[in-house]
Design a protein around this motif. Structure first.
Motif, PDB file in Angstrom:
ATOM      1  N   LEU A  42      14.168  -1.231  -1.601  1.00  0.00           N
ATOM      2  CA  LEU A  42      12.773  -0.932  -1.290  1.00  0.00           C
ATOM      3  C   LEU A  42      11.919  -2.187  -1.452  1.00  0.00           C
ATOM      4  N   PRO A  43      10.780  -2.249  -0.761  1.00  0.00           N
ATOM      5  CA  PRO A  43       9.842  -3.329  -1.048  1.00  0.00           C
ATOM      6  C   PRO A  43       9.448  -3.261  -2.532  1.00  0.00           C
ATOM      7  N   ARG A  44       9.381  -4.412  -3.164  1.00  0.00           N
ATOM      8  CA  ARG A  44       9.174  -4.474  -4.617  1.00  0.00           C
ATOM      9  C   ARG A  44       7.905  -3.757  -5.066  1.00  0.00           C
ATOM     10  N   GLU A  45       6.807  -3.924  -4.331  1.00  0.00           N
ATOM     11  CA  GLU A  45       5.549  -3.286  -4.732  1.00  0.00           C
ATOM     12  C   GLU A  45       5.636  -1.760  -4.660  1.00  0.00           C
ATOM     13  N   LEU A  46       6.278  -1.239  -3.607  1.00  0.00           N
ATOM     14  CA  LEU A  46       6.438   0.213  -3.489  1.00  0.00           C
ATOM     15  C   LEU A  46       7.327   0.744  -4.604  1.00  0.00           C
ATOM     16  N   GLY A  47       8.434   0.068  -4.878  1.00  0.00           N
ATOM     17  CA  GLY A  47       9.331   0.484  -5.949  1.00  0.00           C
ATOM     18  C   GLY A  47       8.655   0.462  -7.307  1.00  0.00           C
ATOM     19  N   LYS A  48       7.874  -0.569  -7.558  1.00  0.00           N
ATOM     20  CA  LYS A  48       7.157  -0.692  -8.837  1.00  0.00           C
ATOM     21  C   LYS A  48       6.143   0.434  -8.988  1.00  0.00           C
ATOM     22  N   GLN A  49       5.446   0.747  -7.900  1.00  0.00           N
ATOM     23  CA  GLN A  49       4.450   1.814  -7.911  1.00  0.00           C
ATOM     24  C   GLN A  49       5.125   3.173  -8.194  1.00  0.00           C
ATOM     25  N   LEU A  50       6.272   3.425  -7.564  1.00  0.00           N
ATOM     26  CA  LEU A  50       6.982   4.687  -7.778  1.00  0.00           C
ATOM     27  C   LEU A  50       7.581   4.769  -9.178  1.00  0.00           C
ATOM     28  N   ALA A  51       8.034   3.627  -9.715  1.00  0.00           N
ATOM     29  CA  ALA A  51       8.609   3.614 -11.064  1.00  0.00           C
ATOM     30  C   ALA A  51       7.552   3.884 -12.124  1.00  0.00           C
ATOM     31  N   LEU A  52       6.348   3.358 -11.917  1.00  0.00           N
ATOM     32  CA  LEU A  52       5.278   3.571 -12.887  1.00  0.00           C
ATOM     33  C   LEU A  52       4.758   5.007 -12.875  1.00  0.00           C
ATOM     34  N   SER A  83       6.254   8.350 -11.422  1.00  0.00           N
ATOM     35  CA  SER A  83       7.336   9.032 -10.713  1.00  0.00           C
ATOM     36  C   SER A  83       6.878  10.310 -10.001  1.00  0.00           C
ATOM     37  N   SER A  84       5.691  10.821 -10.312  1.00  0.00           N
ATOM     38  CA  SER A  84       5.193  12.000  -9.596  1.00  0.00           C
ATOM     39  C   SER A  84       4.872  11.653  -8.137  1.00  0.00           C
ATOM     40  N   GLN A  85       4.694  10.366  -7.839  1.00  0.00           N
ATOM     41  CA  GLN A  85       4.434   9.947  -6.471  1.00  0.00           C
ATOM     42  C   GLN A  85       5.679  10.008  -5.592  1.00  0.00           C
ATOM     43  N   ILE A  86       6.857  10.074  -6.206  1.00  0.00           N
ATOM     44  CA  ILE A  86       8.097  10.118  -5.433  1.00  0.00           C
ATOM     45  C   ILE A  86       8.108  11.342  -4.525  1.00  0.00           C
ATOM     46  N   THR A  87       7.760  12.512  -5.061  1.00  0.00           N
ATOM     47  CA  THR A  87       7.737  13.709  -4.222  1.00  0.00           C
ATOM     48  C   THR A  87       6.582  13.664  -3.238  1.00  0.00           C
ATOM     49  N   ALA A  88       5.454  13.071  -3.615  1.00  0.00           N
ATOM     50  CA  ALA A  88       4.310  12.971  -2.712  1.00  0.00           C
ATOM     51  C   ALA A  88       4.615  12.040  -1.535  1.00  0.00           C
ATOM     52  N   LYS A  89       5.431  11.025  -1.755  1.00  0.00           N
ATOM     53  CA  LYS A  89       5.751  10.054  -0.704  1.00  0.00           C
ATOM     54  C   LYS A  89       7.133  10.287  -0.103  1.00  0.00           C
ATOM     55  N   GLN A  90       7.669  11.495  -0.241  1.00  0.00           N
ATOM     56  CA  GLN A  90       9.018  11.780   0.240  1.00  0.00           C
ATOM     57  C   GLN A  90       9.157  11.526   1.741  1.00  0.00           C
ATOM     58  N   ASP A  91       8.172  11.928   2.533  1.00  0.00           N
ATOM     59  CA  ASP A  91       8.248  11.710   3.984  1.00  0.00           C
ATOM     60  C   ASP A  91       8.231  10.217   4.324  1.00  0.00           C
ATOM     61  N   GLU A  92       7.397   9.457   3.628  1.00  0.00           N
ATOM     62  CA  GLU A  92       7.338   8.008   3.854  1.00  0.00           C
ATOM     63  C   GLU A  92       8.675   7.350   3.494  1.00  0.00           C
ATOM     64  N   LEU A  93       9.257   7.757   2.378  1.00  0.00           N
ATOM     65  CA  LEU A  93      10.549   7.194   1.957  1.00  0.00           C
ATOM     66  C   LEU A  93      11.662   7.585   2.924  1.00  0.00           C
ATOM     67  N   ALA A  94      11.646   8.841   3.406  1.00  0.00           N
ATOM     68  CA  ALA A  94      12.657   9.292   4.363  1.00  0.00           C
ATOM     69  C   ALA A  94      12.561   8.497   5.662  1.00  0.00           C
ATOM     70  N   SER A  95      11.330   8.194   6.133  1.00  0.00           N
ATOM     71  CA  SER A  95      11.203   7.386   7.348  1.00  0.00           C
ATOM     72  C   SER A  95      11.629   5.940   7.117  1.00  0.00           C
ATOM     73  N   LEU A  96      11.394   5.401   5.917  1.00  0.00           N
ATOM     74  CA  LEU A  96      11.880   4.061   5.593  1.00  0.00           C
ATOM     75  C   LEU A  96      13.406   4.007   5.629  1.00  0.00           C
ATOM     76  N   VAL A  97      14.054   5.031   5.069  1.00  0.00           N
ATOM     77  CA  VAL A  97      15.520   5.101   5.071  1.00  0.00           C
ATOM     78  C   VAL A  97      16.031   5.185   6.508  1.00  0.00           C
ATOM     79  N   ALA A  98      15.443   6.063   7.312  1.00  0.00           N
ATOM     80  CA  ALA A  98      15.881   6.233   8.697  1.00  0.00           C
ATOM     81  C   ALA A  98      15.729   4.934   9.484  1.00  0.00           C
ATOM     82  N   GLU A  99      14.610   4.256   9.322  1.00  0.00           N
ATOM     83  CA  GLU A  99      14.372   3.001  10.042  1.00  0.00           C
ATOM     84  C   GLU A  99      15.343   1.915   9.584  1.00  0.00           C
ATOM     85  N   HIS A 100      15.569   1.821   8.284  1.00  0.00           N
ATOM     86  CA  HIS A 100      16.500   0.827   7.732  1.00  0.00           C
ATOM     87  C   HIS A 100      17.915   1.055   8.249  1.00  0.00           C
TER      88      HIS A 100
END
Length: 107
Positions: free
Chosen positions: A67-77, A79-96
């Motif tokens: 993951l981009p370092r800033e996004l990963g750092k934000q999600l690690a700090l 973790s409730s944002q992980i479920t909120a950003k699930q669609d964004e993360l799924a599209s990042l995985v699909a594109e990658h």
């Protein structure tokens, strides 16, 4: 004189996992976010921690995606944002995976 130095990597899972499709194994599966930290040691004592990287890893085939370092750092700090950003993360995985599959076929 005898020196004992080494490098090691430490992986910490960050909950909760996200669910998305993996193009490599073809399964809808949970992906886990990991914080990867590289450690340098001298005589088995950690003397340096390098800047961490953040990886999403497929629960089925263990395919890793950095993951981009800033996004990963934000999600690690927060973790409730992980479920909120699930669609964004799924599209990042699909594109990658789309880019990697295309690149591997051309090679």
């Amino acid at each position: 004189m005898f020196f004992l130095a080494g490098m090691d990597k430490k992986y910490e899972p960050i909950e909760p996992p996200i669910s998305c499709h993996c193009s490599f194994c073809g399964v809808n599966r949970e992906w886990v976010l990991y914080k990867e930290t590289e450690l340098a040691s001298l005589f088995f004592i950690t003397i340096w921690r390098f800047t961490p990287d953040y990886l999403l890893v497929c629960g089925s085939c263990q395919y890793p995606m950095k993951l981009p370092r800033e996004l990963g750092k934000q999600l690690a700090l927060d973790s409730s944002q992980i479920t909120a950003k699930q669609d964004e993360l799924a599209s990042l995985v699909a594109e990658h995976q789309k880019v990697n599959i295309t690149t591997n076929r051309e090679s």
